[in-house]
Design a protein around this motif. Structure first.
Motif, PDB file in Angstrom:
ATOM      1  N   ASP A  76      13.280  -9.782  24.836  1.00  0.00           N
ATOM      2  CA  ASP A  76      13.025  -8.343  24.759  1.00  0.00           C
ATOM      3  C   ASP A  76      14.257  -7.555  24.302  1.00  0.00           C
ATOM      4  O   ASP A  76      14.269  -6.332  24.325  1.00  0.00           O
ATOM      5  CB  ASP A  76      12.525  -7.814  26.104  1.00  0.00           C
ATOM      6  CG  ASP A  76      13.536  -8.025  27.229  1.00  0.00           C
ATOM      7  OD1 ASP A  76      14.676  -8.463  26.959  1.00  0.00           O
ATOM      8  OD2 ASP A  76      13.183  -7.774  28.401  1.00  0.00           O
ATOM      9  N   GLY A  77      15.328  -8.264  23.908  1.00  0.00           N
ATOM     10  CA  GLY A  77      16.517  -7.608  23.396  1.00  0.00           C
ATOM     11  C   GLY A  77      17.613  -7.403  24.427  1.00  0.00           C
ATOM     12  O   GLY A  77      18.732  -7.011  24.066  1.00  0.00           O
ATOM     13  N   ARG A  78      17.331  -7.655  25.692  1.00  0.00           N
ATOM     14  CA  ARG A  78      18.370  -7.545  26.715  1.00  0.00           C
ATOM     15  C   ARG A  78      19.247  -8.794  26.701  1.00  0.00           C
ATOM     16  O   ARG A  78      18.880  -9.833  26.147  1.00  0.00           O
ATOM     17  CB  ARG A  78      17.735  -7.338  28.098  1.00  0.00           C
ATOM     18  CG  ARG A  78      17.027  -5.998  28.262  1.00  0.00           C
ATOM     19  CD  ARG A  78      16.480  -5.815  29.671  1.00  0.00           C
ATOM     20  NE  ARG A  78      15.425  -6.783  29.971  1.00  0.00           N
ATOM     21  CZ  ARG A  78      14.894  -6.959  31.181  1.00  0.00           C
ATOM     22  NH1 ARG A  78      15.343  -6.226  32.213  1.00  0.00           N
ATOM     23  NH2 ARG A  78      13.940  -7.840  31.365  1.00  0.00           N
TER      24      ARG A  78
ATOM     25  N   ASP B 102      20.922  -3.936  29.430  1.00  0.00           N
ATOM     26  CA  ASP B 102      19.933  -3.337  28.533  1.00  0.00           C
ATOM     27  C   ASP B 102      20.653  -2.399  27.570  1.00  0.00           C
ATOM     28  O   ASP B 102      21.106  -1.323  27.970  1.00  0.00           O
ATOM     29  CB  ASP B 102      18.895  -2.563  29.345  1.00  0.00           C
ATOM     30  CG  ASP B 102      17.730  -2.078  28.484  1.00  0.00           C
ATOM     31  OD1 ASP B 102      17.870  -2.060  27.252  1.00  0.00           O
ATOM     32  OD2 ASP B 102      16.687  -1.728  29.066  1.00  0.00           O
ATOM     33  N   PRO B 103      20.790  -2.780  26.295  1.00  0.00           N
ATOM     34  CA  PRO B 103      21.545  -1.940  25.360  1.00  0.00           C
ATOM     35  C   PRO B 103      20.837  -0.639  25.013  1.00  0.00           C
ATOM     36  O   PRO B 103      21.480   0.299  24.519  1.00  0.00           O
ATOM     37  CB  PRO B 103      21.681  -2.841  24.121  1.00  0.00           C
ATOM     38  CG  PRO B 103      20.535  -3.788  24.205  1.00  0.00           C
ATOM     39  CD  PRO B 103      20.299  -4.019  25.661  1.00  0.00           C
ATOM     40  N   LYS B 104      19.540  -0.528  25.287  1.00  0.00           N
ATOM     41  CA  LYS B 104      18.819   0.694  24.948  1.00  0.00           C
ATOM     42  C   LYS B 104      19.267   1.863  25.812  1.00  0.00           C
ATOM     43  O   LYS B 104      19.369   2.995  25.333  1.00  0.00           O
ATOM     44  CB  LYS B 104      17.311   0.473  25.094  1.00  0.00           C
ATOM     45  CG  LYS B 104      16.741  -0.494  24.067  1.00  0.00           C
ATOM     46  CD  LYS B 104      15.243  -0.663  24.260  1.00  0.00           C
ATOM     47  CE  LYS B 104      14.661  -1.639  23.225  1.00  0.00           C
ATOM     48  NZ  LYS B 104      13.198  -1.819  23.423  1.00  0.00           N
ATOM     49  N   ASN B 105      19.503   1.577  27.094  1.00  0.00           N
ATOM     50  CA  ASN B 105      19.919   2.668  27.986  1.00  0.00           C
ATOM     51  C   ASN B 105      21.261   2.405  28.657  1.00  0.00           C
ATOM     52  O   ASN B 105      21.652   3.140  29.578  1.00  0.00           O
ATOM     53  CB  ASN B 105      18.847   2.934  29.049  1.00  0.00           C
ATOM     54  CG  ASN B 105      18.450   1.660  29.791  1.00  0.00           C
ATOM     55  OD1 ASN B 105      19.246   0.732  29.906  1.00  0.00           O
ATOM     56  ND2 ASN B 105      17.220   1.626  30.269  1.00  0.00           N
ATOM     57  N   SER B 106      21.966   1.360  28.200  1.00  0.00           N
ATOM     58  CA  SER B 106      23.319   1.041  28.684  1.00  0.00           C
ATOM     59  C   SER B 106      23.365   0.841  30.199  1.00  0.00           C
ATOM     60  O   SER B 106      24.304   1.268  30.877  1.00  0.00           O
ATOM     61  CB  SER B 106      24.312   2.136  28.272  1.00  0.00           C
ATOM     62  OG  SER B 106      24.351   2.282  26.879  1.00  0.00           O
TER      63      SER B 106
END
Length: 377
Positions: free
Chosen positions: A189-191, A256-260
């Protein structure tokens, strides 16, 4: 020296008078010896095929072979059984040549007694035992070295490149086989999952459990297991497949790079976020895995990191580095991180290991040492 006990000796001698005298001396000089006598090289080769003889007494001049060739032909068939050469005065040089070719000793038929003969036999057996032990040690070392190479290949070659994070890791093994584990796995999922663990003890037993822990985690990520269920599944597998005294402290951190944000699941493993105002210790949620068959490891916490905050996750080998009766300790560990916070993550790892080994005044760790450092840029 080899103690006297029941064993069989092969006497290869075609002269009946010499054979009788040799057997009499052997029975006087050595307790428990059983002598089997043959008078031909061909018969000796057949007898050695049974593999039951501890040593061979070999006359070099036989009806079907003579000289040092007798030794060479028998040695090629004896599968390492030690050989003591028997010689007369006229062929002493030949006997010495046979020793140079690999015979364990030689005895002159006209210059020996019971003690001399027994000493030569015991010496030959002792040398044979030593050779076998040396071969076994060489083979064991070779196998251990191969196992170490396989384990080394299990560790990440380099940390992942994640925007906004400077990541470094390092490991120092206390010997062949390491019980420390760290890993970087990108989830579908990208994490990004960061794992670091410490198997109880160190050495090959711990290294095997470390490899099993890694295999469990990679399998679970491959089948898209939720991080909240991973530790519970791993706990069941490790508990079922290891001995009662083995356990693994393990910390999973998911970025999680989307919300750091960082979410972590902690099974008894130390970790800190070094902030400008001081260290914040990560919460321990549950016991180490492998201790109890069924435990709920789904509890987690989250945190964020501001610029220049540092996540440091060590194994206990660093804090427990000894110097006399004291240990390096967590306070020195955290102070070292704080003192080096202006450096890169890689330099922080390097300086931490240097500080611990300088404290110990040693080049070899007392226990496996591992650390993962993640610095917010």
């Amino acid at each position: 020296m080899v103690a006297d006990s029941s064993f069989e000796l092969l006497l290869v001698e075609d002269n009946s008078a010499d054979a009788g005298l040799i057997q009499a001396h052997l029975r006087v000089g050595m307790k428990g010896v059983e002598v089997v006598r043959v008078d031909r090289l061909s018969t000796a080769v057949d007898a050695l095929a049974t593999g039951r003889f501890s040593v061979v007494l070999l006359d070099l001049n036989l009806p079907d072979c003579s000289g040092v060739e007798t030794f060479h032909r028998l040695a090629a068939k004896c599968n390492g059984t030690p050989i003591v050469v028997l010689s007369g005065m006229e062929d002493a040089e030949t006997a010495i040549e046979a020793v140079g070719a690999g015979a364990d000793d030689y005895v002159q038929k006209t210059h020996y007694d019971a003690q001399t003969l027994a000493r030569s036999v015991r010496f030959a057996m002792e040398r044979s035992t030593r050779r076998i032990t040396e071969r076994e040690l060489i083979n064991a070392r070779s196998e251990l070295a191969a196992a170490q190479r396989i384990q080394d290949s299990m560790y990440p070659g380099r940390p992942p490149e994640i925007c906004g994070l400077d990541i470094a890791s390092g490991i120092r093994s206390a010997g062949i086989g390491c019980g420390d584990y760290y890993d970087f796995i990108q989830l579908q999922d990208g994490r990004h999952l960061v794992a670091i663990g410490d198997v109880s003890g160190h050495g090959m037993a711990s290294a095997i459990v470390m490899a099993e822990t890694r295999a469990c985690l990679h399998t679970l990520t491959d089948v898209k297991s939720q991080p909240s269920a991973m530790l519970s599944a791993m706990n069941r597998l490790i508990y079922a497949s290891t001995s009662d005294e083995m356990f693994v402290t393990l910390l999973l951190v998911i970025y999680d790079p989307k919300n750091s944000t960082f979410e972590y699941f902690n099974a008894g493993h130390p970790g800190w976020v070094m902030r400008k105002h001081g260290p914040q210790q990560l919460t321990t949620h549950q016991l180490p895995i492998g201790l109890i068959a069924e435990l709920d490891y789904s509890q987690s916490d989250t945190f964020r990191m501001a610029t220049d905050d540092i996540l440091v996750i060590p194994t206990d080998g660093i804090a427990e580095t000894p110097s006399g009766s004291e240990m390096f300790g967590n306070q020195r560990l955290l102070s070292c991180i704080s003192d080096n916070r202006h450096h890169s993550a890689a330099k922080i790892v390097e300086n931490l290991f240097t500080a611990a080994m300088t404290y110990a005044e040693s080049d070899v760790p007392a226990d496996d040492m591992t650390v993962v450092v993640m610095k917010a840029e």
